[in-house]
Design a protein around this motif. Structure first.
Motif, PDB file in Angstrom:
ATOM      1  N   ALA A  32     -39.917 -23.391  26.068  1.00 52.22           N
ATOM      2  CA  ALA A  32     -40.559 -22.812  27.242  1.00 52.22           C
ATOM      3  C   ALA A  32     -42.040 -22.572  26.997  1.00 52.22           C
ATOM      4  CB  ALA A  32     -39.890 -21.494  27.624  1.00 52.22           C
ATOM      5  N   THR A  33     -42.821 -22.603  28.059  1.00 52.83           N
ATOM      6  CA  THR A  33     -44.183 -22.084  28.044  1.00 52.83           C
ATOM      7  C   THR A  33     -44.071 -20.593  28.312  1.00 52.83           C
ATOM      8  OG1 THR A  33     -45.143 -24.148  28.840  1.00 52.83           O
ATOM      9  CG2 THR A  33     -46.432 -22.140  29.170  1.00 52.83           C
ATOM     10  N   VAL A  34     -44.424 -19.770  27.342  1.00 50.65           N
ATOM     11  CA  VAL A  34     -44.181 -18.334  27.417  1.00 50.65           C
ATOM     12  C   VAL A  34     -45.490 -17.577  27.553  1.00 50.65           C
ATOM     13  CG1 VAL A  34     -43.231 -16.323  26.215  1.00 50.65           C
ATOM     14  CG2 VAL A  34     -42.076 -18.536  26.049  1.00 50.65           C
ATOM     15  N   ILE A  35     -45.525 -16.681  28.515  1.00 51.93           N
ATOM     16  CA  ILE A  35     -46.623 -15.723  28.650  1.00 51.93           C
ATOM     17  C   ILE A  35     -46.043 -14.355  28.335  1.00 51.93           C
ATOM     18  CG2 ILE A  35     -48.367 -14.711  30.147  1.00 51.93           C
ATOM     19  CD1 ILE A  35     -46.777 -17.959  31.232  1.00 51.93           C
ATOM     20  N   GLY A  36     -46.356 -13.861  27.151  1.00 46.98           N
ATOM     21  CA  GLY A  36     -45.890 -12.542  26.747  1.00 46.98           C
ATOM     22  C   GLY A  36     -46.836 -11.471  27.255  1.00 46.98           C
ATOM     23  N   VAL A  37     -46.270 -10.399  27.786  1.00 48.03           N
ATOM     24  CA  VAL A  37     -47.069  -9.315  28.384  1.00 48.03           C
ATOM     25  C   VAL A  37     -46.675  -7.993  27.740  1.00 48.03           C
ATOM     26  CG1 VAL A  37     -47.653  -8.107  30.515  1.00 48.03           C
ATOM     27  CG2 VAL A  37     -47.146 -10.562  30.582  1.00 48.03           C
ATOM     28  N   ASP A  38     -47.680  -7.200  27.408  1.00 45.00           N
ATOM     29  CA  ASP A  38     -47.428  -5.860  26.890  1.00 45.00           C
ATOM     30  C   ASP A  38     -48.727  -5.076  27.002  1.00 45.00           C
ATOM     31  OD1 ASP A  38     -46.170  -3.647  25.602  1.00 45.00           O
ATOM     32  OD2 ASP A  38     -44.958  -5.036  24.412  1.00 45.00           O
ATOM     33  N   ARG A  39     -48.667  -3.803  26.664  1.00 42.52           N
ATOM     34  CA  ARG A  39     -49.888  -2.998  26.717  1.00 42.52           C
ATOM     35  C   ARG A  39     -50.888  -3.468  25.664  1.00 42.52           C
ATOM     36  NH1 ARG A  39     -49.127   3.193  28.463  1.00 42.52           N
ATOM     37  NH2 ARG A  39     -51.341   2.803  28.765  1.00 42.52           N
ATOM     38  N   GLN A  40     -50.348  -3.982  24.544  1.00 44.19           N
ATOM     39  CA  GLN A  40     -51.196  -4.562  23.513  1.00 44.19           C
ATOM     40  C   GLN A  40     -50.327  -5.451  22.631  1.00 44.19           C
ATOM     41  OE1 GLN A  40     -52.785  -1.152  21.465  1.00 44.19           O
ATOM     42  NE2 GLN A  40     -50.901  -0.727  20.363  1.00 44.19           N
TER      43      GLN A  40
END
Length: 237
Positions: A32-40
């Motif tokens: 997969a093409t993954v876009i990981g999101v988090d506060r940091q």
């Protein structure tokens, strides 16, 4: 196989640590093409309780990729305390950290999930949505995760005409940095967890990640409004 998610665009919230980090790693491994999101500590830093920031983030992701095929809402925050001492502020903070943090990304991602035509939303309920663990001060957490369970069934109904599937994974006790702090604070917690588990072991993020891979893949094309318990049998008796 290393291509079960090949060609899919996946957004994983809470990807900076714990279960979210494990899911993001497995998704990349499976193509997969993954876009990981988090506060940091992720591909995109974002306060997922800031409505304007979340809308801007998903608008940018959607414009860049044209669609979102998989949304994994792994980000969560909870304060654990007993009814007699839990403050109203901590109650509200936990419900925001369990419910709002799922609602806002899902709403912002919805147009791009519709654009996929075969999208998968993966949310996280919990064994705590179905049972109370003796000795665990998890009142607000139980309420929040019960809400995620109900919310996801509704999302499955609303998403079905658009080819959007929505399911929950309900983990039992998974060893992460966050849960390790609970173990360190209460050494007897491990024994209480294992006493409830049919399988006498604690889970790891990968145990959850492989279920998410399946739910995100076309192998699960006929699966929606389901809740998958991964809890060593804790809720089975």
């Amino acid at each position: 196989m290393a291509d079960r998610l090949k060609g899919k665009v996946a957004v994983v919230t809470g990807a900076g640590n714990g279960i979210g980090q494990g899911v993001a790693a497995l998704f990349r491994q499976e193509g997969a093409t993954v876009i990981g999101v988090d506060r940091q500590g992720a591909d995109r830093d974002c306060d997922l309780l800031n409505e304007a920031a979340v809308k801007a983030l998903f608008a940018a992701i959607g414009q860049e990729h044209g669609r979102i095929d998989i949304l994994v809402n792994a980000a969560a925050f909870a304060i654990f305390d007993w009814i007699e001492t839990l403050t109203y502020a901590d109650w509200k903070a936990t419900l925001a950290g369990e419910l709002d943090i799922v609602f806002l990304p899902t709403q912002a991602a919805w147009p791009w999930l519709k654009a996929s035509g075969r999208a998968s939303v993966i949310n996280f309920a919990s064994a705590n949505a179905r049972h109370a663990l003796e000795g665990s001060p998890a009142l607000a957490h139980c309420a929040g995760k019960g809400g995620v369970l109900a919310m996801t069934r509704q999302l499955a109904m609303e998403g079905a005409p658009h080819g959007i599937r929505a399911n929950t994974i309900a983990p039992g006790f998974i060893r992460t940095a966050a849960t390790q702090r609970h173990l360190d604070h209460d050494p007897a917690l491990k024994d209480r967890v294992l006493a409830k588990n049919m399988l006498k072991l604690l889970g790891e993020p990968g145990d959850i990640g492989w279920a998410a891979v399946w739910l995100g893949s076309d192998e699960a094309r006929y699966v929606t409004a389901a809740d998958i318990p991964i809890d060593a049998g804790a809720t089975g008796w």
